[in-house]
Design a protein around this motif. Structure first.
Motif, PDB file in Angstrom:
ATOM      1  N   ASP A  68       0.620  -1.253   0.037  1.00 16.12           N
ATOM      2  CA  ASP A  68      -0.013   0.240   0.086  1.00 16.12           C
ATOM      3  C   ASP A  68       0.890   1.152   0.128  1.00 16.12           C
ATOM      4  O   ASP A  68       0.446   2.381  -0.267  1.00 16.12           O
ATOM      5  CB  ASP A  68      -0.779  -0.073   1.261  1.00 16.12           C
ATOM      6  N   GLN A  69       2.201   1.053   0.184  1.00 19.70           N
ATOM      7  CA  GLN A  69       2.848   2.264   0.445  1.00 19.70           C
ATOM      8  C   GLN A  69       4.037   2.577  -0.632  1.00 19.70           C
ATOM      9  O   GLN A  69       4.507   3.563  -1.056  1.00 19.70           O
ATOM     10  CB  GLN A  69       3.653   2.170   1.720  1.00 19.70           C
ATOM     11  N   ILE A  70       3.930   1.384  -1.498  1.00 20.00           N
ATOM     12  CA  ILE A  70       4.901   1.499  -2.737  1.00 20.00           C
ATOM     13  C   ILE A  70       3.989   1.764  -4.035  1.00 20.00           C
ATOM     14  O   ILE A  70       2.951   1.374  -3.934  1.00 20.00           O
ATOM     15  CB  ILE A  70       5.378   0.226  -3.193  1.00 20.00           C
ATOM     16  N   THR A  71       4.442   2.685  -4.753  1.00 19.07           N
ATOM     17  CA  THR A  71       3.730   3.145  -6.162  1.00 19.07           C
ATOM     18  C   THR A  71       4.131   2.281  -7.054  1.00 19.07           C
ATOM     19  O   THR A  71       5.256   1.678  -7.192  1.00 19.07           O
ATOM     20  CB  THR A  71       3.790   4.725  -6.406  1.00 19.07           C
ATOM     21  N   VAL A  72       3.375   2.413  -8.174  1.00 15.82           N
ATOM     22  CA  VAL A  72       3.693   1.746  -9.503  1.00 15.82           C
ATOM     23  C   VAL A  72       4.757   2.600  -9.781  1.00 15.82           C
ATOM     24  O   VAL A  72       5.661   1.567 -10.403  1.00 15.82           O
ATOM     25  CB  VAL A  72       2.715   1.752 -10.425  1.00 15.82           C
ATOM     26  N   GLY A  73       5.062   3.834  -9.921  1.00 15.18           N
ATOM     27  CA  GLY A  73       6.147   4.377 -10.609  1.00 15.18           C
ATOM     28  C   GLY A  73       7.543   3.864  -9.794  1.00 15.18           C
ATOM     29  O   GLY A  73       8.573   4.015 -10.363  1.00 15.18           O
ATOM     30  N   GLU A  74       7.249   3.588  -8.698  1.00 14.22           N
ATOM     31  CA  GLU A  74       8.572   3.179  -7.857  1.00 14.22           C
ATOM     32  C   GLU A  74       8.933   1.759  -7.998  1.00 14.22           C
ATOM     33  O   GLU A  74      10.205   1.150  -7.561  1.00 14.22           O
ATOM     34  CB  GLU A  74       8.453   3.243  -6.296  1.00 14.22           C
ATOM     35  N   THR A  75       7.998   0.957  -8.740  1.00 11.66           N
ATOM     36  CA  THR A  75       8.206  -0.530  -9.198  1.00 11.66           C
ATOM     37  C   THR A  75       9.324  -0.710  -9.921  1.00 11.66           C
ATOM     38  O   THR A  75       9.295  -0.207 -10.984  1.00 11.66           O
ATOM     39  CB  THR A  75       6.912  -1.294  -9.291  1.00 11.66           C
ATOM     40  N   GLU A  76      10.332  -1.638  -9.765  1.00  8.76           N
ATOM     41  CA  GLU A  76      11.281  -1.908 -10.729  1.00  8.76           C
ATOM     42  C   GLU A  76      10.670  -2.781 -12.035  1.00  8.76           C
ATOM     43  O   GLU A  76       9.913  -3.747 -11.502  1.00  8.76           O
ATOM     44  CB  GLU A  76      12.316  -2.695  -9.932  1.00  8.76           C
ATOM     45  N   ARG A  77      10.867  -2.384 -12.901  1.00 13.11           N
ATOM     46  CA  ARG A  77      10.573  -2.987 -14.113  1.00 13.11           C
ATOM     47  C   ARG A  77      11.650  -3.826 -14.959  1.00 13.11           C
ATOM     48  O   ARG A  77      12.907  -3.180 -15.053  1.00 13.11           O
ATOM     49  CB  ARG A  77       9.771  -2.165 -15.007  1.00 13.11           C
ATOM     50  N   ARG A  78      11.554  -4.966 -14.955  1.00 15.60           N
ATOM     51  CA  ARG A  78      12.530  -5.761 -15.612  1.00 15.60           C
ATOM     52  C   ARG A  78      12.878  -5.719 -16.975  1.00 15.60           C
ATOM     53  O   ARG A  78      14.025  -5.471 -17.538  1.00 15.60           O
ATOM     54  CB  ARG A  78      12.371  -7.565 -15.461  1.00 15.60           C
TER      55      ARG A  78
END
Length: 138
Positions: A68-78
């Motif tokens: 809930d605290q992590i945004t899509v933009g902060e998610t590492e994309r492989r």
């Protein structure tokens, strides 16, 4: 051929905002039935594409509360999914769509305006080949 012929406009496409919490984004993706979705910022600029695999790797390393605290933009994309501008030539777009299920399309300012799907390109090529074969028979 102009690639705008293949464009599915943004209004008909599922996408996520980069500031969307991961847990909500995962729910949205699950309900959409897609395995990859474009990500844009609140101004409409294309940020990238996020996949189920990206979410899976994130979930494996974090608790449910952290999602809930992590945004899509902060998610590492492989994988970096490439986009095209609306004025791109057909050859560039076909090269990308062979490696991606869809190709995000941007205007001259980098704003996300829609996608071109692999399925639509394959159908067009099939129809084009059929037309050529029929013309040769005549």
């Amino acid at each position: 051929m102009n690639i705008s012929f293949f464009l599915k406009p943004k209004i008909e496409v599922s996408y996520l905002y980069s500031d969307c919490p991961v847990r909500q984004a995962m729910d949205d993706m699950m309900h959409s039935g897609f395995t990859a979705i474009p990500v844009i910022d609140r101004k409409g600029l294309y940020v990238g594409t996020i996949t189920e695999g990206d979410f899976l790797r994130l979930v494996l390393g974090h608790s449910a509360e952290q999602l809930d605290q992590i945004t899509v933009g902060e998610t590492e994309r492989r994988v970096r999914h490439h986009s095209v501008r609306i004025d791109a030539n057909m050859e560039d777009m076909v090269d990308l769509v062979t490696a991606q299920n869809f190709v995000p399309v941007l205007d001259g300012r980098g704003m996300f305006i829609g996608i071109i799907t692999r399925q639509d390109v394959i159908k067009y090529l099939r129809d084009h080949c059929t037309e050529e074969r029929n013309e040769r028979k005549q």
